[in-house]
Motif scaffolding. Structure first.
Motif, short mmCIF file in Angstrom:
data_model
loop_
_atom_site.label_atom_id
_atom_site.label_comp_id
_atom_site.label_asym_id
_atom_site.label_seq_id
_atom_site.Cartn_x
_atom_site.Cartn_y
_atom_site.Cartn_z
N VAL A 468 -15.34 22.61 26.46
CA VAL A 468 -14.10 22.17 26.77
C VAL A 468 -13.71 20.50 27.16
O VAL A 468 -12.90 20.20 26.62
N ASP A 469 -14.90 20.09 27.82
CA ASP A 469 -14.92 18.83 28.16
C ASP A 469 -14.63 17.74 26.88
O ASP A 469 -14.16 16.80 27.09
N ALA A 470 -15.22 18.16 25.68
CA ALA A 470 -15.18 17.47 24.58
C ALA A 470 -14.03 17.19 23.96
O ALA A 470 -13.55 16.10 23.50
N GLY A 471 -13.14 17.92 24.54
CA GLY A 471 -11.65 17.80 24.02
C GLY A 471 -11.20 17.94 22.48
O GLY A 471 -10.17 17.46 22.34
N ALA A 472 -12.22 18.87 21.74
CA ALA A 472 -11.87 18.79 20.45
C ALA A 472 -11.64 20.50 19.99
O ALA A 472 -12.67 21.25 20.75
N PRO A 473 -10.92 20.98 19.47
CA PRO A 473 -10.43 22.23 19.12
C PRO A 473 -11.84 22.86 18.26
O PRO A 473 -12.40 22.17 17.38
N VAL A 474 -12.26 23.94 18.46
CA VAL A 474 -13.38 24.67 17.85
C VAL A 474 -13.19 25.95 17.75
O VAL A 474 -12.67 26.85 18.53
N THR A 475 -13.59 26.45 16.52
CA THR A 475 -13.58 27.86 16.27
C THR A 475 -15.01 28.34 16.03
O THR A 475 -15.60 27.63 14.86
N VAL A 476 -15.42 29.43 16.64
CA VAL A 476 -17.00 30.01 16.40
C VAL A 476 -16.62 31.27 15.60
O VAL A 476 -16.06 32.13 16.24
N MET A 493 -15.44 38.36 26.69
CA MET A 493 -15.33 39.08 25.34
C MET A 493 -16.03 40.30 25.17
O MET A 493 -15.47 41.21 24.36
N ARG A 494 -17.39 40.55 25.75
CA ARG A 494 -17.82 41.96 25.37
C ARG A 494 -16.88 43.02 25.67
O ARG A 494 -17.44 43.89 25.05
N ASP A 495 -16.46 43.09 26.68
CA ASP A 495 -15.57 44.05 27.01
C ASP A 495 -14.72 44.81 25.96
O ASP A 495 -14.41 45.87 25.77
N ASN A 496 -13.94 43.63 25.11
CA ASN A 496 -13.18 44.01 24.32
C ASN A 496 -13.79 44.30 22.90
O ASN A 496 -13.08 44.34 21.69
N SER A 497 -14.92 43.94 22.63
CA SER A 497 -15.71 43.87 21.48
C SER A 497 -15.25 43.04 20.57
O SER A 497 -15.34 43.43 19.28
N THR A 498 -14.87 41.88 20.84
CA THR A 498 -14.31 40.90 19.98
C THR A 498 -15.50 39.91 19.56
O THR A 498 -16.47 39.61 20.33
N THR A 499 -15.13 39.18 18.38
CA THR A 499 -16.50 38.61 17.74
C THR A 499 -16.06 37.13 17.82
O THR A 499 -16.95 36.25 18.33
N SER A 500 -15.11 36.59 17.09
CA SER A 500 -14.79 35.14 17.07
C SER A 500 -14.01 34.59 18.04
O SER A 500 -13.42 35.20 18.80
N LEU A 501 -14.29 33.36 18.27
CA LEU A 501 -13.62 32.54 19.49
C LEU A 501 -13.09 31.29 19.00
O LEU A 501 -13.70 30.64 18.16
N THR A 502 -11.72 31.14 19.29
CA THR A 502 -11.10 29.40 19.05
C THR A 502 -10.80 29.10 20.62
O THR A 502 -10.08 29.93 21.31
N THR A 521 -7.74 29.85 24.70
CA THR A 521 -8.92 30.54 24.06
C THR A 521 -8.13 31.74 23.20
O THR A 521 -7.26 32.53 23.64
N MET A 522 -8.53 31.99 21.93
CA MET A 522 -8.18 32.93 21.11
C MET A 522 -9.19 33.88 20.32
O MET A 522 -10.21 33.17 19.83
N GLU A 523 -9.14 35.19 20.65
CA GLU A 523 -10.09 36.03 20.44
C GLU A 523 -9.99 36.66 18.92
O GLU A 523 -8.82 37.50 19.20
#
Length: 774
Positions: A468-476, A493-502, A521-523
């Motif tokens: 977050v401190d790096a200040g650049a948008p990241v999608t994993v 995220m594990r509760d909702n069984s989501t995988t990807s993260l922005t 954050t977007m899951e």
């Protein structure tokens, strides 16, 4: 090369032409004809049905809304119009007959208008007149405040239905002064018609709301004319309205408290007669809670929505001549359009048969035209995405006070989830010292629910905070497999069984050592790369809101503490077991059996603390201080039982036959105070404060055991899970709780998730750490 191996590519035989004709032209022509027929029939049916249903539903909804608003306005209009009439009628009456004019007008209106409870008339000199229905009969009661020498009394005259005087009584006023009452002061300050909040009417014990209007008599004396309207009568009136087969209505004031509506008697019982606690119950009134949230975001109007798998039509309208009251109407969609759905279902079945045939024939086309189709879909997707973002921007722009930090910004996460198709979108605010992220709002698109108040600590997630401190948008693509986001995936995220993260950082203009003030954050957002422009706009709005939060004064805690948390509820003194420092046994027996809502707290002191030092007797004074503080805390927060067992201290609240919703609040406050007390006492004694606290909330069995003197014991899953929470706490002084505690307290306390745990016979559950009050 042999001559027979040479092939002329331009040569086409009659057989090949016929084959292409059979394989391509005939299937294409057949599919085109079938699709044309389907399209024509479907388009005609769609246009006809859609236009008819939309026109009918629109007209019906408008008619129902006008009818209900008109009837409700007419119901409360007896107060507003009656006040205006009385203002002119009594204000122009000679001073000598003003009293008789008031009694004549009030008596007539009480006989004709059943929802009117009583009428007041007070002036600037402290004079007071009252006319009301006789609570013990069918006549009327006239009351006048009289001063006999130095003593003020209420003089009562009781009349029967024919106007015959039955009796007269007098009683002391108890220092009553109408000029200090809210209905008088609010009206004088407003200089016009004013409503006061609902109150309990003393004579009938019923809820009423008072409307008052100022007037100046012919003698120049300032007076206030007030009307009491019965909310019970208003609720019966709303229940009697025929909205639809299953439609119901409710009225809320500007603070979200219930004024009147469906099942009003149950609301009064649930609130113990306290008007300030008469709010919407999410379990019993979930549909009204949903339409009220939509009304606060989108304003008045007709709003279809889906709740627990069923479609509803909700209407919200601000009532005229009221103090910003909102009329909410909810009706199942089946009441209006069941015939349209049946017709649509049958049309869909026939269409499916035709489409299946068309798809079978279309399979003969092979791969022909795939490139053109991909290009068409891409263009359609770009147009749809542009249109969706345009609509979302309009919705955000139309949201009132979107930049005001004091108001909720639910539209931001909802619209961002809609345009990106994300499963969940969360808005995080970075604390000024950069040690934690606080979730301001988290919207789950699948559940259509908002939540918030989570806390993420930098100590637990250093790599994610660096991202977050790096200040650049990241999608994993796989958050669990990336060391930067693995901790976030495990805790959030594990509760909702989501995988990807922005992760999209939010930049601010002046935030101390860093220009990063939060993150979005977007899951599982498949269209995250297509919404970068809209995401930047949302981040800019959030940055402005966060900067506004820094200027807000600290809000007072909304959590009830001590005996205030159980106002109106008589609780027994705490049962302090004789094993705790030989404390005297107290009374207040509750009984035995199953208690539905028990809150249990277990405090575990590890062996090094209790056995520190060479001389164990030196710890006795410290232990005595801790025990004394525990007893005081138990009394302060009305705990039911306090017991010590070895190195464990067990505190219990809510051992009642009926569910006690305040038990978990009181125990949470006691836990926070006890944690600070123990930390202070142990640190003062130069002893390392190694202890942990666990909490759970749920049903438990309990009762007195053995012969006299009997010992109270409590057992069950709730006690077991509370002890497991205390044993599994990660750090010194940590309050670890179960998901049931988190669900009950998350609106007023800050938590951060620790992941999942497994308990025998209970299965897998979530664990949270209670940090502090919000």
């Amino acid at each position: 090369m042999a001559a027979n191996e040479i092939v002329d590519p331009t040569e086409q035989t009659d057989a090949s032409l016929r084959q292409k004709f059979i394989q391509v032209v005939i299937p294409v022509a057949t599919v085109v004809l079938i699709l044309a027929a389907i399209g024509g029939i479907g388009w005609h049916s769609y246009r006809t049905t859609r236009e008819g249903v939309l026109k009918l539903t629109h007209e019906l909804l408008q008619s129902v809304q006008r009818y209900v608003v008109q009837d409700v306005t007419g119901y409360i209009g007896a107060a507003t119009l009656g006040g205006s009439f009385a203002q002119d009628f009594i204000g122009h009456a000679p001073a000598a007959v003003a009293e008789r004019a008031f009694y004549a007008y009030g008596a007539s209106m009480l006989r004709l208008v059943p929802q009117i409870q009583s009428y007041y008339l007070a002036d600037q000199n402290g004079n007071f007149l009252l006319v009301e229905r006789d609570p013990n009969g069918k006549g009327l009661e006239y009351t006048q405040l009289k001063t006999d020498g130095k003593q003020a009394v209420f003089h009562h005259d009781f009349y029967d239905e024919s106007g015959k005087l039955l009796r007269s009584d007098e009683n002391p006023t108890g220092g009553y002064d109408p000029r200090t009452r809210p209905w008088y002061e609010n009206t004088i300050q407003k200089k016009g018609f004013a409503w006061t909040p609902p109150t309990i009417y003393a004579n009938t014990k019923m809820l009423v709301v008072t409307g008052a209007v100022p007037l100046v008599g012919t003698d120049g004396v300032q007076r206030v004319f007030a009307i009491n309207v019965s909310l019970n009568q208003l609720s019966q009136f709303l229940d009697g309205l025929k909205i639809s087969q299953n439609g119901t209505a409710i009225i809320l004031d500007k603070n979200g408290r219930i004024i009147a509506g469906h099942d009003f008697e149950k609301v009064v019982v649930r609130a113990h007669g306290d008007p300030t606690k008469m709010t919407l119950d999410p379990t019993a009134q979930g549909t009204f809670r949903r339409i009220y949230d939509i009304y606060r975001v989108r304003g008045p109007g007709s709003h279809p929505f889906k709740y627990e798998g069923n479609n509803y039509i909700g209407m919200a309208q601000t009532l005229p001549t009221s103090d910003d009251w909102a009329l909410l109407i909810v009706a199942p969609e089946n009441d209006f359009a069941s015939f349209a759905r049946q017709s649509g279902r049958e049309s869909l079945q026939f269409s499916v048969i035709i489409v299946v045939l068309a798809v079978v024939l279309a399979g003969l086309l092979g791969r022909q035209g795939q490139r053109a189709e991909r290009l068409t879909r891409q263009l359609a997707f770009e147009r749809a995405q542009t249109s969706t973002q345009t609509v979302a921007l309009q919705q955000v722009a139309l949201t009132p006070d979107i930049l005001d930090a004091k108001d909720e910004a639910l539209t931001l996460t909802e619209e961002l989830a809609r345009v990106s198709h994300a499963r969940r979108v969360s808005l995080w605010r970075l604390l000024h010292d950069g040690t934690a992220l606080i979730c301001e709002d988290s919207y789950d698109a699948k559940e259509e629910a908002h939540s918030g108040g989570f806390e993420l600590s930098r100590k637990d997630m250093e790599d994610f905070f660096k991202l977050v401190d790096a200040g650049a948008p990241v999608t994993v693509a796989s958050a669990a497999g990336d060391p930067r986001t693995a901790a976030y995936e495990r805790m959030v995220m594990r509760d909702n069984s989501t995988t990807s993260l922005t992760v999209h950082p939010i930049r601010g203009t002046s935030q101390g050592h860093s220009d990063i003030v939060g993150a979005i954050t977007m899951e599982d957002a498949p269209f995250a790369q297509h919404v970068s422009y809209f995401l930047e706009i949302v981040a800019s709005i959030a940055s402005i809101r966060f900067s506004g939060m820094a200027e807000l004064p600290a809000a007072e805690s909304a959590v009830p503490t001590g005996n205030d948390a159980v106002s109106g509820q008589v609780l027994p003194p705490p049962r302090i077991d004789e094993a705790l420092m030989q404390a005297p046994k107290v009374g207040g027996e509750i009984g035995e059996g199953l208690f539905p809502s028990v809150a249990v707290m277990v405090i575990t002191f590890s062996d090094p603390v209790m056995e520190n030092g060479d001389d164990a007797s030196g710890l006795l004074s410290l232990i005595d201080k801790i025990a004394t503080e525990v007893q005081d805390i138990a009394v302060r927060y009305s705990l039911f039982s306090v017991k010590v067992a070895g190195h464990r201290l067990i505190c219990v609240a809510g051992c009642t036959k009926e569910p006690d919703p305040t038990a978990i609040w009181r125990l949470a406050e006691a836990a926070l105070v006890l944690r600070e007390t123990c930390m202070t006492l142990l640190s003062t004694a130069n002893i390392e404060p190694i202890f942990s606290i666990g909490m759970d909330f749920g049903p438990a069995m309990g009762g007195d055991l053995g012969k006299e003197p009997k010992t109270f014991n409590l057992w069950g899953e709730t006690v077991t899970l509370a002890e497991l929470m205390a044993q599994g706490a990660p750090d010194v002084g940590t309050i670890e709780v179960t998901e049931r505690v988190y669900q009950a307290l998350r609106e007023h306390y800050l938590f951060h998730s620790r992941g999942s745990f497994y308990a025998p016979r209970s299965g897998i559950g979530r664990v949270y750490v209670l940090a502090t009050r919000r």
